[in-house]
Design an enzyme around this catalytic site. Sequence first.
Site, PDB file in Angstrom:
ATOM      1  CG  HIS A  29     -49.801  -8.193 -13.799  1.00 47.16           C
ATOM      2  ND1 HIS A  29     -49.588  -9.290 -14.617  1.00 47.16           N
ATOM      3  CD2 HIS A  29     -48.581  -7.835 -13.328  1.00 47.16           C
ATOM      4  CE1 HIS A  29     -48.304  -9.590 -14.623  1.00 47.16           C
ATOM      5  NE2 HIS A  29     -47.672  -8.722 -13.854  1.00 47.16           N
ATOM      6  CE  LYS A  57     -44.195 -10.653 -18.278  1.00 47.02           C
ATOM      7  NZ  LYS A  57     -45.055 -10.033 -17.228  1.00 47.02           N
ATOM      8  CD  GLU A  58     -41.314 -17.750 -23.474  1.00 44.89           C
ATOM      9  OE1 GLU A  58     -42.138 -18.633 -23.772  1.00 44.89           O
ATOM     10  OE2 GLU A  58     -40.438 -17.343 -24.251  1.00 44.89           O
ATOM     11  CG  ASN A  60     -48.532  -9.767 -18.888  1.00 43.61           C
ATOM     12  OD1 ASN A  60     -47.602  -9.455 -18.155  1.00 43.61           O
ATOM     13  ND2 ASN A  60     -49.681  -9.118 -18.897  1.00 43.61           N
ATOM     14  CB  THR A  61     -51.775 -13.311 -15.696  1.00 41.99           C
ATOM     15  OG1 THR A  61     -51.173 -14.564 -16.029  1.00 41.99           O
ATOM     16  CG2 THR A  61     -53.188 -13.527 -15.193  1.00 41.99           C
ATOM     17  CG  HIS A 130     -44.041 -10.106  -8.366  1.00 37.97           C
ATOM     18  ND1 HIS A 130     -43.398 -10.060  -9.589  1.00 37.97           N
ATOM     19  CD2 HIS A 130     -44.129 -11.420  -8.035  1.00 37.97           C
ATOM     20  CE1 HIS A 130     -43.110 -11.302  -9.971  1.00 37.97           C
ATOM     21  NE2 HIS A 130     -43.534 -12.131  -9.051  1.00 37.97           N
TER      22      HIS A 130
END
Length: 140
Positions: A29, A57-58, A60-61, A130
């Site tokens: 991230h 992954k659909e 991700n930032t 997280h």
Amino acid sequence: MRLSFACFLLLFATVSSVNGPYRNFINQHINGGMLENRCDQVIGSRGITVADSNRCKETNTFIRATTNHITRICVSAGEPYGVLTKSLQPFDIVICRLRNQGASRPHCQYRGQSRTRRIAIRCEGGLPVHYGGDIVYFDN
């Protein structure tokens, strides 16, 4: 002497248990120079996938900031947000969304979008572990 060594081992185990998730958070991230058109390359080179799989992954930032700026959210630059901590200030982020649904690595293809948002993270031991999401804010 044995007590000191035992305390050292306990401290080391505690730091190590948080250090893994913190390093994973940084890998997934934080990227101060992230560009919208680099999602495929950065996600691929960092090996970012759905946990314990090869699936893409659909979403991700990436947060365009330093680790110090993000860590401050856990210590003094954040406020409680449920079980997460919300940043007091907005951050520049790049949201990478998967274009080819159901793909597996190395065939992940993403579309990136830049945004400015407050972010919500989970902290453990004063470190981010997280990414909980971004929050649309309205500046009054």
